[in-house]
Design a protein around this motif. Structure first.
Motif, PDB file in Angstrom:
ATOM      1  N   PRO A  15     123.339  49.786 -35.223  1.00 53.85           N
ATOM      2  CA  PRO A  15     122.459  48.771 -34.625  1.00 53.85           C
ATOM      3  C   PRO A  15     123.202  47.498 -34.234  1.00 53.85           C
ATOM      4  O   PRO A  15     122.681  46.698 -33.451  1.00 53.85           O
ATOM      5  CB  PRO A  15     121.442  48.493 -35.737  1.00 53.85           C
ATOM      6  CG  PRO A  15     121.459  49.713 -36.585  1.00 53.85           C
ATOM      7  CD  PRO A  15     122.867  50.222 -36.557  1.00 53.85           C
ATOM      8  N   PHE A  16     124.402  47.295 -34.787  1.00 56.21           N
ATOM      9  CA  PHE A  16     125.232  46.156 -34.387  1.00 56.21           C
ATOM     10  C   PHE A  16     126.478  46.640 -33.635  1.00 56.21           C
ATOM     11  O   PHE A  16     127.476  45.934 -33.561  1.00 56.21           O
ATOM     12  CB  PHE A  16     125.666  45.361 -35.628  1.00 56.21           C
ATOM     13  CG  PHE A  16     124.528  44.758 -36.389  1.00 56.21           C
ATOM     14  CD1 PHE A  16     124.093  43.469 -36.112  1.00 56.21           C
ATOM     15  CD2 PHE A  16     123.880  45.473 -37.388  1.00 56.21           C
ATOM     16  CE1 PHE A  16     123.041  42.916 -36.810  1.00 56.21           C
ATOM     17  CE2 PHE A  16     122.830  44.923 -38.088  1.00 56.21           C
ATOM     18  CZ  PHE A  16     122.394  43.639 -37.806  1.00 56.21           C
ATOM     19  N   GLY A  17     126.413  47.841 -33.099  1.00 52.23           N
ATOM     20  CA  GLY A  17     127.596  48.452 -32.500  1.00 52.23           C
ATOM     21  C   GLY A  17     127.891  47.925 -31.107  1.00 52.23           C
ATOM     22  O   GLY A  17     127.154  47.128 -30.533  1.00 52.23           O
ATOM     23  N   ARG A  18     129.007  48.418 -30.565  1.00 53.34           N
ATOM     24  CA  ARG A  18     129.476  47.944 -29.265  1.00 53.34           C
ATOM     25  C   ARG A  18     128.873  48.722 -28.100  1.00 53.34           C
ATOM     26  O   ARG A  18     129.105  48.385 -26.949  1.00 53.34           O
ATOM     27  CB  ARG A  18     131.005  48.081 -29.183  1.00 53.34           C
ATOM     28  CG  ARG A  18     131.792  47.555 -30.364  1.00 53.34           C
ATOM     29  CD  ARG A  18     131.885  46.056 -30.321  1.00 53.34           C
ATOM     30  NE  ARG A  18     130.787  45.447 -31.077  1.00 53.34           N
ATOM     31  CZ  ARG A  18     130.607  44.157 -31.219  1.00 53.34           C
ATOM     32  NH1 ARG A  18     131.423  43.318 -30.646  1.00 53.34           N
ATOM     33  NH2 ARG A  18     129.609  43.688 -31.915  1.00 53.34           N
ATOM     34  N   ASN A  48     129.585  52.972 -36.855  1.00 53.41           N
ATOM     35  CA  ASN A  48     128.985  51.681 -36.552  1.00 53.41           C
ATOM     36  C   ASN A  48     129.674  50.969 -35.400  1.00 53.41           C
ATOM     37  O   ASN A  48     129.042  50.190 -34.681  1.00 53.41           O
ATOM     38  CB  ASN A  48     128.999  50.792 -37.801  1.00 53.41           C
ATOM     39  CG  ASN A  48     128.045  51.286 -38.870  1.00 53.41           C
ATOM     40  OD1 ASN A  48     127.083  52.007 -38.573  1.00 53.41           O
ATOM     41  ND2 ASN A  48     128.307  50.936 -40.117  1.00 53.41           N
ATOM     42  N   GLN A  60     131.696  55.769 -41.696  1.00 52.32           N
ATOM     43  CA  GLN A  60     130.610  54.829 -41.406  1.00 52.32           C
ATOM     44  C   GLN A  60     131.074  53.749 -40.435  1.00 52.32           C
ATOM     45  O   GLN A  60     130.374  53.392 -39.490  1.00 52.32           O
ATOM     46  CB  GLN A  60     130.134  54.154 -42.707  1.00 52.32           C
ATOM     47  CG  GLN A  60     129.214  55.011 -43.538  1.00 52.32           C
ATOM     48  CD  GLN A  60     128.770  54.294 -44.797  1.00 52.32           C
ATOM     49  OE1 GLN A  60     129.525  53.510 -45.372  1.00 52.32           O
ATOM     50  NE2 GLN A  60     127.580  54.582 -45.244  1.00 52.32           N
TER      51      GLN A  60
END
Lengths: 151, 395
Positions: free
Chosen positions: B332-335, B327, B323
């Motif tokens: 949705p908060f990834g780089r 991520n 996970q």
């Protein structure tokens, strides 16, 4: 200041400091063993999902890298209302807050971006209340073009 | 002259056909209708992964071409897909995105159907002289499963899924089937852009430079000339050999891959991707797989669905690490992915009112490096199906 007042101020400051991208001040609100995660229930998969998970150093790394990343323009505004504070012994508290995050674009248009709850564990260290754990329980599952900044 | 006046700006680029695309392909309502009728009504479309309907009567609702459908694991073990529409008055049968339904009963007048689409119940059927249960089953949509991926087509006369995909997924078969996989991540986003603007971000390697995380982990991880790209008949295209990532290059990613077993056929630092025409991408970064599908909502609006997959039944700690790997790039908060979304919407904003006129897809690196060949293959197939030249789609 009462414990409850101090905790309310702590939750409020956690929002203000993130809104202002004052990450150093945000981290100053966090205990050394701070952990942060964004948890979302998926009705599609019928299970919980973790969308972001960091310890204190990981959060510091995220903040440090932010200026290099392409981000949606505009500002976020977090509004949290403390709903319950439950003392766990003398120096620990479980705190549940409802929050809403608004996004204001560079033209000044504001839209609701996300709603959910902060499920916080607050600890008192040397007479100061600090965030020890924050679980962001998101109800919103479409964040549009996404974020780099923790909510 | 360096800057251009309006006539120069409007002029078709002086390049070979296929090396540029008109901005009208993103905005013109007639083209959008053609895509609906000639592409999305005809192709095989990824619906979901088999792990999303593991047990009998499990169902998964999704949308294609504006129509709600559901895939259901039948009592006989067969996964079928139906329009999510009651034969009686047209009410939507299933209003949750997933669930388990031994009998599918319409809320409106209680008509009921089984998992094979047969109508099994009509309250007070005696009131009908000319309605027989045998004649009012659900509309079934052709469904096939390949490597655990469930595809559907709205075209009853379409060729088989195997013919449609050809060998494009061959290099993924070990990874997708070597161990049972399951979806652990799902999110969707409505993007303010044409569906192709999103899908281009998956086909365009040149935009690696936009992402600091790719500049630091990917661009210099292997010689550009050693990267092999491949395109297939039908507009599919991806990596011909595994690309490499050097995760130590990005703060916080060091050691990634040494902490959980890679997926079958891959090393932890391998990076492999395939784009299936028209709108599905499968991307693996050694330890985790992402499948994304973009579905048109309108000329200027698209639904993006993102899935992350790991090994079914793996230890909790392995799942947690997978996970995390997912991520880091794609959450949705990834780089990575949030930046792609910014790019897709930004281009759409330029083409929306024809401020932007053309986009250039002319990089030729002999199927290596950051060649635009995958984009060109996509638009070649798009043009063939839609019956329009992507560079001059409106006469």
């Amino acid at each position: 200041m009462s414990d409850h007042d101090a905790i309310r101020a702590l939750i409020g400051k956690s929002c203000l400091t993130l809104d202002d991208s004052d990450f150093e001040s945000y981290l100053a609100l966090c205990a050394p063993a701070y952990s942060y995660c964004v948890r979302v229930w998926s009705p599609e998969l019928r299970k919980d999902m973790i969308w972001l998970e960091h310890d204190r150093d990981g959060m510091a790394g995220v903040f440090e890298a932010l200026p290099e990343h392409l981000q949606r323009s505009g500002r976020l505004s977090r509004l949290a209302t403390v709903a319950t504070i439950e003392a766990i012994g003398t120096d620990q508290f479980d705190v549940v807050s409802k929050f809403v995050v608004h996004h204001t674009d560079v033209e000044g248009r504001t839209q609701t971006l996300a709603v959910g709850r902060y499920n916080d564990r607050v600890v008192r260290i040397d007479g100061v209340v600090l965030l020890s754990e924050r679980e962001v329980a998101l109800e919103t599952r479409d964040l549009g073009i996404g974020l780099h900044v923790p909510l | 002259m360096v800057a251009r006046d309006q006539s120069s700006w409007d002029k078709m680029p002086d390049m070979p056909a296929g090396h540029f695309v008109s901005g009208l392909v993103y905005t013109d309502p007639d083209i959008y209708r053609d895509e609906s009728n000639k592409v999305f009504s005809k192709v095989w479309h990824f619906a979901c992964h088999e792990s999303e309907v593991p047990d009998k009567f499990d169902y998964r609702v999704f949308v294609l071409n504006g129509q709600s459908l559901f895939a259901i694991h039948g009592e006989d073990g067969v996964i079928r897909t139906f329009l999510n529409v009651c034969s009686h008055r047209g009410a939507k049968l299933l209003d949750q995105p997933s669930g388990n339904a031994r009998s599918i009963t319409c809320f409106y007048h209680r008509w009921a159907y089984n998992s094979q689409g047969s109508c099994t119940g009509i309250p007070r059927a005696s009131g009908y002289d000319d309605v027989k249960k045998e004649a009012v089953g659900l509309r079934e949509v052709r469904t096939e499963c390949l490597h655990g991926l469930i595809f559907i087509t709205l075209d009853d006369g379409a060729s088989s899924l195997a013919q449609f995909i050809g060998p494009a997924l061959d290099r993924f078969s070990d990874m997708l089937t070597g161990q049972p996989l399951e979806v652990f991540h799902y999110n969707q986003a409505v993007l303010e852009c044409n569906w192709k603007a999103w899908h281009e971000t998956n086909m365009d390697l040149y935009h690696e430079f936009m992402h600091v995380v790719l500049r630091q982990t990917q661009v210099n991880a292997m010689p550009m000339e050693d990267r092999k790209l491949i395109v297939f008949d039908g507009g599919h295209g991806g990596s011909g050999g595994d690309l490499k990532a050097a995760y130590d290059g990005y703060d916080g990613f060091a050691g990634r891959g040494g902490d959980v077993p890679p997926l079958p056929g891959m090393s932890a630092t391998d990076f492999r991707f395939i784009n299936l025409f028209p709108s599905t991408a499968i991307i693996s970064r050694g330890t985790v797989v992402r499948i994304d599908t973009v579905t048109p909502i309108g000329p200027d609006k698209a639904l993006l669905e993102m899935r992350g997959l790991g090994v079914k039944g793996e230890p909790v700690e392995h799942r947690r690490i997978r996970q995390k790997h997912h991520n880091q790039y794609w959450g949705p908060f990834g780089r990575n992915v949030p930046e792609d979304m910014v790019a897709a919407e930004s281009c759409a904003d330029s083409f929306r009112n024809q401020a932007g006129r053309y986009q250039i897809i002319a990089r030729d690196e002999k199927m290596a490096g950051q060649d635009d060949a995958i984009l060109r293959a996509f638009y070649s197939e798009w043009g063939r199906r839609v019956g329009r030249d992507p560079g001059a789609p409106v006469k």
